[in-house]
Design a protein around this motif. Structure first.
Motif, PDB file in Angstrom:
ATOM      1  N   LEU A 164      28.108  16.141  73.374  1.00 51.85           N
ATOM      2  CA  LEU A 164      27.648  17.294  72.603  1.00 51.85           C
ATOM      3  C   LEU A 164      26.815  18.156  73.535  1.00 51.85           C
ATOM      4  CD1 LEU A 164      27.389  18.905  69.965  1.00 51.85           C
ATOM      5  CD2 LEU A 164      25.317  17.586  69.470  1.00 51.85           C
ATOM      6  N   GLN A 165      27.262  19.371  73.750  1.00 49.63           N
ATOM      7  CA  GLN A 165      26.530  20.316  74.593  1.00 49.63           C
ATOM      8  C   GLN A 165      26.483  21.672  73.884  1.00 49.63           C
ATOM      9  OE1 GLN A 165      29.150  19.922  78.143  1.00 49.63           O
ATOM     10  NE2 GLN A 165      27.263  19.519  79.266  1.00 49.63           N
ATOM     11  N   LEU A 166      25.306  22.233  73.791  1.00 54.98           N
ATOM     12  CA  LEU A 166      25.133  23.620  73.375  1.00 54.98           C
ATOM     13  C   LEU A 166      24.656  24.384  74.603  1.00 54.98           C
ATOM     14  CD1 LEU A 166      25.049  25.900  71.319  1.00 54.98           C
ATOM     15  CD2 LEU A 166      22.755  25.155  70.670  1.00 54.98           C
ATOM     16  N   ARG A 167      25.587  25.077  75.237  1.00 52.19           N
ATOM     17  CA  ARG A 167      25.276  25.735  76.509  1.00 52.19           C
ATOM     18  C   ARG A 167      24.556  27.062  76.311  1.00 52.19           C
ATOM     19  NH1 ARG A 167      29.914  22.883  77.220  1.00 52.19           N
ATOM     20  NH2 ARG A 167      31.158  24.484  76.193  1.00 52.19           N
ATOM     21  N   SER A 168      24.946  27.829  75.299  1.00 52.47           N
ATOM     22  CA  SER A 168      24.290  29.118  75.077  1.00 52.47           C
ATOM     23  C   SER A 168      24.640  29.627  73.687  1.00 52.47           C
ATOM     24  CB  SER A 168      24.718  30.151  76.133  1.00 52.47           C
ATOM     25  OG  SER A 168      26.083  30.471  75.998  1.00 52.47           O
ATOM     26  N   ALA A 169      23.801  30.541  73.209  1.00 52.86           N
ATOM     27  CA  ALA A 169      24.067  31.290  71.980  1.00 52.86           C
ATOM     28  C   ALA A 169      23.687  32.742  72.266  1.00 52.86           C
ATOM     29  CB  ALA A 169      23.255  30.743  70.816  1.00 52.86           C
ATOM     30  N   THR A 170      24.597  33.650  71.936  1.00 58.18           N
ATOM     31  CA  THR A 170      24.426  35.044  72.326  1.00 58.18           C
ATOM     32  C   THR A 170      24.813  35.962  71.176  1.00 58.18           C
ATOM     33  OG1 THR A 170      25.122  34.411  74.575  1.00 58.18           O
ATOM     34  CG2 THR A 170      25.025  36.770  74.071  1.00 58.18           C
ATOM     35  N   THR A 229      28.056  42.362  64.524  1.00 56.80           N
ATOM     36  CA  THR A 229      27.431  41.567  65.576  1.00 56.80           C
ATOM     37  C   THR A 229      27.970  40.153  65.473  1.00 56.80           C
ATOM     38  OG1 THR A 229      25.401  42.870  65.661  1.00 56.80           O
ATOM     39  CG2 THR A 229      25.297  40.618  66.489  1.00 56.80           C
ATOM     40  N   LEU A 230      28.480  39.672  66.595  1.00 59.27           N
ATOM     41  CA  LEU A 230      29.001  38.311  66.656  1.00 59.27           C
ATOM     42  C   LEU A 230      27.958  37.399  67.291  1.00 59.27           C
ATOM     43  CD1 LEU A 230      32.565  39.133  68.020  1.00 59.27           C
ATOM     44  CD2 LEU A 230      31.990  38.526  65.662  1.00 59.27           C
ATOM     45  N   LEU A 231      27.689  36.288  66.645  1.00 61.79           N
ATOM     46  CA  LEU A 231      26.921  35.222  67.268  1.00 61.79           C
ATOM     47  C   LEU A 231      27.930  34.339  67.984  1.00 61.79           C
ATOM     48  CD1 LEU A 231      24.396  33.536  67.814  1.00 61.79           C
ATOM     49  CD2 LEU A 231      24.786  32.400  65.609  1.00 61.79           C
ATOM     50  N   ARG A 232      27.863  34.322  69.315  1.00 63.22           N
ATOM     51  CA  ARG A 232      28.824  33.581  70.133  1.00 63.22           C
ATOM     52  C   ARG A 232      28.162  32.278  70.606  1.00 63.22           C
ATOM     53  NH1 ARG A 232      31.300  35.231  74.421  1.00 63.22           N
ATOM     54  NH2 ARG A 232      33.445  35.010  73.653  1.00 63.22           N
ATOM     55  N   ILE A 233      28.715  31.166  70.171  1.00 68.07           N
ATOM     56  CA  ILE A 233      28.145  29.857  70.450  1.00 68.07           C
ATOM     57  C   ILE A 233      29.068  29.132  71.427  1.00 68.07           C
ATOM     58  CG2 ILE A 233      27.398  27.667  69.439  1.00 68.07           C
ATOM     59  CD1 ILE A 233      27.214  29.310  66.743  1.00 68.07           C
ATOM     60  N   VAL A 270      34.939  29.814  72.659  1.00 64.34           N
ATOM     61  CA  VAL A 270      33.602  30.037  72.110  1.00 64.34           C
ATOM     62  C   VAL A 270      33.713  30.281  70.601  1.00 64.34           C
ATOM     63  CG1 VAL A 270      31.676  31.672  72.092  1.00 64.34           C
ATOM     64  CG2 VAL A 270      32.636  30.899  74.274  1.00 64.34           C
ATOM     65  N   TRP A 271      32.792  29.679  69.871  1.00 64.33           N
ATOM     66  CA  TRP A 271      32.745  29.844  68.410  1.00 64.33           C
ATOM     67  C   TRP A 271      32.044  31.163  68.105  1.00 64.33           C
ATOM     68  CZ3 TRP A 271      29.265  26.227  64.956  1.00 64.33           C
ATOM     69  CH2 TRP A 271      29.460  26.533  63.597  1.00 64.33           C
ATOM     70  N   GLU A 272      32.721  32.034  67.365  1.00 66.46           N
ATOM     71  CA  GLU A 272      32.155  33.325  66.991  1.00 66.46           C
ATOM     72  C   GLU A 272      31.907  33.375  65.490  1.00 66.46           C
ATOM     73  OE1 GLU A 272      33.879  36.315  70.432  1.00 66.46           O
ATOM     74  OE2 GLU A 272      34.993  36.178  68.547  1.00 66.46           O
ATOM     75  N   ILE A 273      30.717  33.827  65.116  1.00 68.66           N
ATOM     76  CA  ILE A 273      30.346  33.986  63.704  1.00 68.66           C
ATOM     77  C   ILE A 273      29.945  35.434  63.491  1.00 68.66           C
ATOM     78  CG2 ILE A 273      28.824  33.242  61.840  1.00 68.66           C
ATOM     79  CD1 ILE A 273      28.377  30.637  63.371  1.00 68.66           C
ATOM     80  N   GLY A 274      30.648  36.121  62.623  1.00 70.32           N
ATOM     81  CA  GLY A 274      30.307  37.504  62.306  1.00 70.32           C
ATOM     82  C   GLY A 274      29.112  37.557  61.365  1.00 70.32           C
TER      83      GLY A 274
END
Length: 790
Positions: A772-778, A696-700, A725-729
């Protein structure tokens, strides 16, 4: 009309290199001045860099299968000394540092191995891989200083002990050893290291060293390996394209790239080249095959320079190297990873350790074909198409020499001249065209035809002028044998060869939007499935007007009763194609989602719930409805996407004032203390994600300067923001996340920050001089589904 004549090359110089295995060994690996050999035939390795120590050991096999599915047959890996012996006398070969297990996993999936044993390796590692106790020993490092050699001997012995039984002479997968890295003026020291390695127990047919920067290497003792990148994170933050990167999109015999490692060289290039790669005598390189180990599979992000590398940039550069004479394709990085956190310090290259670049503390994604968490990138598919071709025809290509047209442009020329070249052996060949480069869009070239004279025969291809569009990059086969038939020429790119139902089959793909035309010699067209027009011109038979795709096949009968099939795919289908022996036969597997073949198991990653895979030949003719490819449902659940609940715990403060490293002149990354002013967000990970086996990737989706992710007090991921997009496994962190939330710390970007960003991602609005903007995290779960055709 572009004209060229192929010349049969002279036999290559042979027997002069102090490399290779005894010729009486049936599958001996050796090298001459033009190419490597294996089993008595020319051999073109396709090598990808993957660092075992930067990836979880329990996932190595899965990732190696992905690497193999991308057409890589050889894995290169650094052995970073500081990772294994951070504290003197305390050596660790366990867990993710288990080199022996990694090499064994490579063997288990059929991959050869090159070990890059240093002692100095670079790889954006702290001290280039030297432990601090070596770095600060006061010895003359990377020389024949007796005190330094006294440290190297036991280290080499440690590595060799891990690899006992895994070298080629014992039936293992290790075919080569790289000594040191980017050492330019110490040929005697490299020879000493080779002797020390052999004394320690290393034994391999191939010994290599990096040759860029006009390096002085011990003559005939090591193969010089080269590289080339479409961008350079080590360049300054100037608002433009690194000068040497442009040169890699022109065909030509030059091998060197002085820009690689130039930021670390304290001395000028030793053979007359300057830091841009201009000049320098390469005449001595005719004694060696053109081999590469660092064709850019992407590029890392330094704090001050953060380029975005596109798949077409990577694929075009690789194709130009093949057209220029490469006999060994090697990529750095092919698979990304994560920097380790040491017991005594962080382990990345940084200004604090005297290096000119500040690198992320954790991320070493490199925008590689396979990412930091095993993500499939589009470049994986673009390169795979080339690698499928090399797997079947690389042996022929390796023995061919470069012929440049008289009107070939230099790498300082404008864009008005078409870039093309020929590799041939006097009997068959390949015509290469490149009309792509990053940054500067090349123009369309109209009215293009080629006249190629080969073996005393002149061929005009195509029969009518065509347009080579901006961005097109391709290779066309000339005099390619297919079973008992000769494909004299084709305006389509070779993909692979196979036998389907006992019939020799060549798979080609449309490229660059050019209409596909096939030319045969001494053959009859038995049938054309789909649209097509057949004309004859003496002994030549031309097939044109084809509609490439999964329904396009031309069946040929030679005058000697030989048969052949030609499958012609469209460009999209060709990039969805992999190949493997599955369900009892050698098959093509066509899937919109990445597919990996492991025996009879075909695993598809992230396929839609209603997705199909196509197989050629089909499992049976029944139920195909007359289609060439059989269609079979994947049958998986499809990717699962869900918004991540984000809580703002603290708003950001003012962006820090820029800090510039006085030694390099490059901007320095924020320190730990700077993150006290970061915006802080907290994200809870649902139990169903933690209980699953799939990644599962957390896409920021955000914009800013630098982001860090923590679980508790442990830093687990970071990013210098550069657009994507920044992806964290999350799979590797499941246990830690059961008892803690994931916390993000994000810093704003100043409008006047002295950093380079690719023009198409640069922010346009900086409220109050910072953004600085955090538009979404999925959360996106990527299912692995094994196809089970009925």
């Amino acid at each position: 009309m572009y004209t060229i004549s192929a010349v049969a090359p002279e036999p290559p110089l042979d027997g002069h290199l102090h490399l290779g295995e005894p010729p009486d060994r049936p599958d001996a690996i050796a090298a001459n001045a033009r190419y490597l050999t294996r089993d008595g035939r020319p051999w073109m390795p396709v090598m990808g860099e993957f660092h075992y120590s930067r990836y979880p050991a329990e996932e190595w096999r899965e990732e190696l299968l992905k690497i193999r599915a991308g057409g890589i047959d050889t894995v290169a890996t650094y052995v970073f000394w500081i990772y294994h012996e951070e504290q003197r006398g305390s050596v660790d070969w366990t867990g993710d540092l288990d080199l022996r297990r990694f090499v064994g996993e490579c063997a288990g999936v059929g991959l050869d191995v090159i070990v890059r044993i240093g002692p100095w390796g670079h790889g954006e590692c702290r001290n280039g891989g030297f432990p601090d106790w070596v770095q600060h020993s006061g010895l003359r490092l990377r020389t024949d200083d007796p005190g330094y050699l006294a440290l190297v001997r036991p280290w080499y012995a440690q590595i060799a002990a891990q690899l006992t039984g895994l070298f080629r002479n014992a039936g293992g997968p290790i075919v080569g050893v790289q000594l040191e890295n980017e050492l330019y003026d110490q040929p005697g020291h490299l020879l000493t290291l080779k002797r020390l390695a052999k004394d320690a127990g290393f034994e391999a047919p191939l010994w290599t060293a990096t040759g860029w920067g006009h390096a002085q290497l011990p003559p005939d003792e090591v193969l010089p390996l080269f590289g080339g990148y479409s961008e350079a994170a080590w360049d300054s933050a100037h608002d433009g394209w690194p000068q040497q990167s442009r040169a890699h999109y022109f065909f030509g015999p030059g091998r060197d790239d002085d820009s690689i490692g130039a930021d670390l060289r304290a001395i000028p290039s030793v053979s007359g080249g300057d830091s841009s790669g201009a000049g320098g005598d390469e005449s001595h390189l005719v004694r060696y095959p053109f081999a590469t180990c660092e064709l850019g599979g992407g590029m890392y992000t330094s704090y001050h320079r953060r380029p975005v590398v596109q798949p077409a940039d990577i694929a075009a550069l690789a194709l130009v190297k093949l057209g220029s004479g490469s006999a060994w394709q090697g990529y750095y990085m092919y698979h990304g990873g994560s920097m380790r956190l040491g017991a005594l310090s962080t382990l990345q290259e940084s200004h604090a350790t005297g290096y000119p670049n500040d690198c992320p503390v954790v991320s070493y994604d490199f925008q590689a074909p396979l990412g930091e968490y095993g993500q499939f990138r589009d470049s994986w598919a673009w390169l795979r198409q080339q690698h499928l071709w090399l797997a079947d025809q690389g042996s022929a290509l390796a023995a061919m020499t470069l012929t440049m047209p008289d009107e070939a442009p230099s790498d300082t020329a404008d864009t008005s001249t078409l870039r093309w070249a020929l590799r041939a052996d006097g009997r068959r060949g390949y015509l290469f065209v490149n009309n792509h480069q990053p940054v500067e869009t090349l123009p369309d070239h109209h009215g293009v035809q080629f006249t190629v004279t080969m073996g005393g025969r002149e061929l005009v291809l195509p029969s009518a002028p065509v347009t080579v569009a901006a961005g097109a990059s391709f290779v066309w086969p000339l005099h390619q044998p297919v079973g008992g038939v000769t494909l004299v020429g084709a305006t389509a790119q070779p993909v692979c060869d196979l036998h389907a139902a006992g019939v020799a089959t060549a798979v080609l793909a449309q490229a660059g939007g050019v209409e596909v035309e096939l030319v045969f010699d001494g053959a009859e067209v038995a049938s054309v499935e789909g649209p097509g027009t057949v004309t004859t011109d003496g002994d030549l038979v031309r097939v044109s007007g084809l509609q490439p795709g999964t329904g396009c096949r031309v069946r040929i009968t030679g005058h000697d009763a030989g048969r052949a099939d030609i499958l012609v795919l469209d460009e999209r289908s060709a990039r969805q194609l992999t190949r493997g022996r599955c369900y009892g036969a050698d098959r093509l597997v066509l899937s919109a989602a990445p597919a990996v073949v492991d025996g009879d198991a075909v695993t598809v990653y992230g396929a839609a719930a209603d997705a199909d895979v196509l197989l050629y030949p089909p499992l049976s003719e029944a139920g195909t409805g007359g289609r060439l490819f059989g269609r079979y449902p994947v049958g998986g659940p499809g990717p699962v996407s869900a918004a991540a609940p984000v809580r703002l715990l603290a708003a950001e403060g003012p962006a820090r004032e820029p800090v510039v490293d006085p030694a390099s002149g490059n901007a320095s990354a924020p320190t730990d203390a700077d993150f006290d002013a970061a915006a802080v967000y907290e994200i809870d990970v649902p139990a169903e994600i933690l209980d699953g086996d799939d990644e599962t990737l957390l896409r920021i989706d955000w914009t800013g300067d630098v982001g860090r992710a923590y679980i508790g007090d442990t830093l687990v991921a970071d990013q210098f923001w550069y657009g994507p997009v920044w992806e964290i496994g999350l799979r590797r962190h499941r246990e830690a996340l059961r008892g803690a939330a994931l916390r993000l710390r994000l810093l704003p970007m100043r409008k006047d920050a002295p950093v380079y960003l690719s023009p198409h991602v640069r922010p346009s609005d900086y409220p109050a001089g910072q953004v600085l903007q955090l538009r979404s995290a999925t959360f996106v779960t990527v299912p692995r589904t094994v196809v089970e055709p009925a």
